[in-house]
Design an enzyme around this catalytic site. Sequence first.
Site, PDB file in Angstrom:
ATOM      1  N   TYR A   1       2.896   9.411  10.134  1.00  0.00           N
ATOM      2  CA  TYR A   1       3.436  10.580   9.431  1.00  0.00           C
ATOM      3  C   TYR A   1       2.752  10.720   8.068  1.00  0.00           C
ATOM      4  O   TYR A   1       2.316  11.801   7.690  1.00  0.00           O
ATOM      5  CB  TYR A   1       4.952  10.445   9.277  1.00  0.00           C
ATOM      6  CG  TYR A   1       5.569  11.547   8.454  1.00  0.00           C
ATOM      7  CD1 TYR A   1       5.865  12.782   9.028  1.00  0.00           C
ATOM      8  CD2 TYR A   1       5.820  11.359   7.095  1.00  0.00           C
ATOM      9  CE1 TYR A   1       6.409  13.799   8.266  1.00  0.00           C
ATOM     10  CE2 TYR A   1       6.358  12.375   6.326  1.00  0.00           C
ATOM     11  CZ  TYR A   1       6.653  13.596   6.909  1.00  0.00           C
ATOM     12  OH  TYR A   1       7.175  14.609   6.149  1.00  0.00           O
TER      13      TYR A   1
ATOM     14  N   LYS B   1      11.666  -0.520  -2.268  1.00  0.00           N
ATOM     15  CA  LYS B   1      11.851   0.751  -1.566  1.00  0.00           C
ATOM     16  C   LYS B   1      12.608   0.442  -0.282  1.00  0.00           C
ATOM     17  O   LYS B   1      12.068  -0.156   0.640  1.00  0.00           O
ATOM     18  CB  LYS B   1      10.508   1.399  -1.273  1.00  0.00           C
ATOM     19  CG  LYS B   1      10.679   2.795  -0.712  1.00  0.00           C
ATOM     20  CD  LYS B   1       9.393   3.580  -0.788  1.00  0.00           C
ATOM     21  CE  LYS B   1       9.626   5.053  -0.456  1.00  0.00           C
ATOM     22  NZ  LYS B   1      10.261   5.315   0.801  1.00  0.00           N
TER      23      LYS B   1
ATOM     24  N   LYS C   1       9.139   2.818 -11.594  1.00  0.00           N
ATOM     25  CA  LYS C   1       9.647   3.948 -12.374  1.00  0.00           C
ATOM     26  C   LYS C   1       9.398   3.702 -13.857  1.00  0.00           C
ATOM     27  O   LYS C   1       9.513   2.560 -14.317  1.00  0.00           O
ATOM     28  CB  LYS C   1      11.159   4.096 -12.161  1.00  0.00           C
ATOM     29  CG  LYS C   1      11.532   4.420 -10.717  1.00  0.00           C
ATOM     30  CD  LYS C   1      13.035   4.385 -10.482  1.00  0.00           C
ATOM     31  CE  LYS C   1      13.308   4.739  -9.024  1.00  0.00           C
ATOM     32  NZ  LYS C   1      14.708   4.508  -8.626  1.00  0.00           N
TER      33      LYS C   1
ATOM     34  N   LYS D   1       3.384   1.724  -1.026  1.00  0.00           N
ATOM     35  CA  LYS D   1       3.764   1.466   0.366  1.00  0.00           C
ATOM     36  C   LYS D   1       3.046   0.229   0.917  1.00  0.00           C
ATOM     37  O   LYS D   1       1.839   0.088   0.751  1.00  0.00           O
ATOM     38  CB  LYS D   1       3.401   2.679   1.252  1.00  0.00           C
ATOM     39  CG  LYS D   1       4.136   3.960   0.885  1.00  0.00           C
ATOM     40  CD  LYS D   1       5.608   3.961   1.264  1.00  0.00           C
ATOM     41  CE  LYS D   1       5.914   4.328   2.672  1.00  0.00           C
ATOM     42  NZ  LYS D   1       5.816   5.689   3.088  1.00  0.00           N
TER      43      LYS D   1
ATOM     44  N   CYS E   1       1.869 -15.541  42.720  1.00  0.00           N
ATOM     45  CA  CYS E   1       1.310 -16.054  41.478  1.00  0.00           C
ATOM     46  C   CYS E   1      -0.069 -15.430  41.236  1.00  0.00           C
ATOM     47  O   CYS E   1      -0.896 -15.388  42.152  1.00  0.00           O
ATOM     48  CB  CYS E   1       1.180 -17.574  41.575  1.00  0.00           C
ATOM     49  SG  CYS E   1       0.250 -18.281  40.205  1.00  0.00           S
TER      50      CYS E   1
ATOM     51  N   CYS F   1      -2.786 -18.537  41.836  1.00  0.00           N
ATOM     52  CA  CYS F   1      -3.013 -19.248  43.097  1.00  0.00           C
ATOM     53  C   CYS F   1      -2.470 -18.501  44.312  1.00  0.00           C
ATOM     54  O   CYS F   1      -2.651 -18.946  45.444  1.00  0.00           O
ATOM     55  CB  CYS F   1      -2.415 -20.661  43.031  1.00  0.00           C
ATOM     56  SG  CYS F   1      -0.621 -20.655  42.975  1.00  0.00           S
TER      57      CYS F   1
HETATM   58  S1  IVH Z   1      14.009   6.905  -6.340  1.00  0.00           S
HETATM   59  C1  IVH Z   1      13.447  10.885  -8.038  1.00  0.00           C
HETATM   60  N1  IVH Z   1      14.210   4.413  -5.536  1.00  0.00           N
HETATM   61  O1  IVH Z   1      12.541   6.839  -0.729  1.00  0.00           O
HETATM   62  C2  IVH Z   1      13.289   9.541  -7.418  1.00  0.00           C
HETATM   63  N2  IVH Z   1      14.025   6.102  -3.907  1.00  0.00           N
HETATM   64  O2  IVH Z   1      10.152   8.330  -0.068  1.00  0.00           O
HETATM   65  C3  IVH Z   1      13.685   9.561  -6.023  1.00  0.00           C
HETATM   66  N3  IVH Z   1      14.060   5.288  -1.614  1.00  0.00           N
HETATM   67  O3  IVH Z   1      13.916   9.994  -1.253  1.00  0.00           O
HETATM   68  C4  IVH Z   1      14.120   8.369  -5.423  1.00  0.00           C
HETATM   69  N4  IVH Z   1      14.303   3.151  -2.097  1.00  0.00           N
HETATM   70  O4  IVH Z   1      15.468   8.124  -0.326  1.00  0.00           O
HETATM   71  C5  IVH Z   1      14.081   5.682  -5.170  1.00  0.00           C
HETATM   72  N5  IVH Z   1      14.416   2.178  -4.943  1.00  0.00           N
HETATM   73  C6  IVH Z   1      14.289   3.442  -4.591  1.00  0.00           C
HETATM   74  C7  IVH Z   1      14.233   3.837  -3.251  1.00  0.00           C
HETATM   75  C8  IVH Z   1      14.089   5.177  -2.945  1.00  0.00           C
HETATM   76  C9  IVH Z   1      14.202   4.058  -1.123  1.00  0.00           C
HETATM   77  C10 IVH Z   1      13.895   6.490  -0.806  1.00  0.00           C
HETATM   78  C11 IVH Z   1      14.618   7.690  -1.330  1.00  0.00           C
HETATM   79  C12 IVH Z   1      13.538   8.716  -1.540  1.00  0.00           C
HETATM   80  C13 IVH Z   1      12.471   8.236  -0.597  1.00  0.00           C
HETATM   81  C14 IVH Z   1      11.112   8.758  -0.974  1.00  0.00           C
END
Ligand code: IVH
Length: 739
Positions: free
Chosen positions: A41, A119, A301, A325, A419, A422
Amino acid sequence: MAGSGSLAEARARHADFAAQIEDHRFRYHVLDQPTISDGEYDKLMRALDALETDYPELRTPDSPTQKVGGAVSADLPAVPHLERMLSLANAMNFEELEAWHDRVVREIGTVPQYLCELKVDGLALALVYEHGRLVRGVTRGDGRVGEDVTQNVRAITGIPGQLTRSAEAEELGVGVPELVEVRGEVYFPSALFDEFNAHSQETEGRTYANPRNAAAGSLRQKDPRITAQRPLRMVVHGIGARKGFDVASQSHAYELLRAWGLPTSDRVKVVSSLDEVKQYIEYYGKHRHDVEHEIDGVVVKVDDFALQGRLGATSKDPRWAIAFKYPPEEVTTKLLDIKVQVGRTGRVTPYAVMSPVKVAGSTVAFATLHNKEIVVRKGVLIGDTVILRKAGDVIPEIVGPVVDLRDGTEREFVMPENCPDCGTPIAAQKEGDVDLRCPNARYCPGQIRERLAYLAGRTALDIEALGYEAATALTQPDGGEPPLRDEGDLFELTAEKLADVTMYQQARGKDAKEGDRELVPYFFTKPAPKKPSVPTKTTEQLIEQLEAAKTRDLWRFLVALSIRHVGPSAAREIARELRSLDRIGQASAEELASIEGVGPTIAASIVEWFAVDWHRGIVKRWLAAGVNPAVPADGGPRLLAGLTMVITGTLTGFSRDGAKEAAQAAGAKVSGSVSKKTSYVVVGENPGSKHDKAVELGVPVLDEAGFRTLLEQGPPPAPQPEEPQPEESQSEEPADGAV
Ligand code: IVH
């Protein structure tokens, strides 16, 4: 791509990609039944994005690149979010991460503090609390409008119906806020997934491809009582709309959310450099499976909210965050065929032959399917597109077919009646056995080859020069009689006997000087025999190593006999007690069963094995050829000697004391607290802080299955980098001998 075609062509390609992406989004978000992997995807999305970079006029507001993925199912009421729920841009490697970091630094003029977190591979959820009361739970949907799942959310353990008015929150300057919208991820704990799927197959007639789909399917039920029966959990990762309070940073927000009783993660880390971000990413890349939920990456972040505000967002992603990722552990591929192979105890097992694919960093083309019932249970047909999973070091496994991609040409697998090696008719050994076996244990060349390869393995006689290729060469006809009739001949091997085997001749050709080489006329079906008086290096190595193996420890010889159920752990105890192959062969079932770690099944299996004439013949020939097993005076070190272990949480197959005794019986020290010196932490259900400590200190964590493997096989040998490892070896029977 620019210039490679007209705008009209690009537009057509764009429409095609966009339609595919919308279709996949619908399958993923609404049906919980994707037909492609996340990695595929992501590739499609990137292709669309690249096209739009070349033809910016195609980047319209309704392009999938400009919208948050997802849709709203007609089955659940739709509700608008108080604030848009954004998605995240991805970085697939460190270069892309660096590019993001450079841009952040450029925009704000300094390196900010970054907050790193996992994530979570679950599904996004927004919770609305008014005056501390949970009033709504909404799935992400398309980011503006989601599905109302409030009743279901109330059934999730760990999501408070009422925020706590805690001293900590008061200290942070906020009691209970007037309004707060909390965002997070709902997940299905990985450890419970397999069991749930088996149950789901029985009760609903369907299985879920992965924990994420199980979480989505469980949360989006029309009947909250069903959700209540599922072990869903949540971890929060942000705040949306808010009234009546202020926070300065992401990390500060998490402290507040935690103080209110919301489930925050213990794995969040604030760092001040990109290097530390990379270290965090690398650490969890290695410990991906020590976490209680699936993760597909790390989210980085900018911690400070004011800086987040300055950086802003695109139409769908914030510029202040990025998702790094990890390589996907699940891919789809074509199941080209299902073949069968015979194992060392005669078990005939089906295995999948697939179009080779890269998964979790290695290329996989085969996967065992265990037995014909598993083929039926997995529901795979030859020709299917299948989901293939390879989690970390785990053996690759076919999860199931992608039914929606069938075109009618697929066919069912039929278990052969004979088998593959054999030709002997195969049958269950006793009524009710799922496994089918080739009864020709004595002469089946396949079984002899497998036994020989096992005998040479690290958990048995450890003969490096006798790998799978050599085991094949020594037991299969190669224009004449193979050098070994069975493993009983092994220690009588001589250079003369190897001289006619192609493998050893080829090796000699490589070692020999150019002038030594004999030319083989092309019409010879079999290479001309070499002079046996000049053994090749490979021949010499094998003969030397066989000589050295003659005095291995007694328990290793016992393992080498391929007696069903006898693995290294039981073999060590038996050798310690009985001290010779003769005495083991003469022991009664009662005598054997009275040895610690030897149950009635193992005892009966040994007695049964030694009752067979040609089996005893193997031992006799070994001893006659000079085999002289070593028996250390004190019985030798125990399997887990020198290890310190900590056991935490509830195990299903052991009582707390039972687990401790098992580890101690194998020679390990069992301690109550985790330190850097701890060798392993065994983690059951509800483990608590010892688990976290282990992860923090980088101490290996074992689940119950891992603990059993450790008890059976001992710790893995230290890695030996010079030795080439087959990329995907297929061990269709566990190395612990429990077959
Ligand atoms: S922050 C504005 N933190 O991943 C920031 N998202 O691929 C948005 N996700 O829509 C999300 N773990 O559903 C954030 N530690 C994490 C996350 C996380 C999983 C998901 C979330 C987001 C998607 C994006």
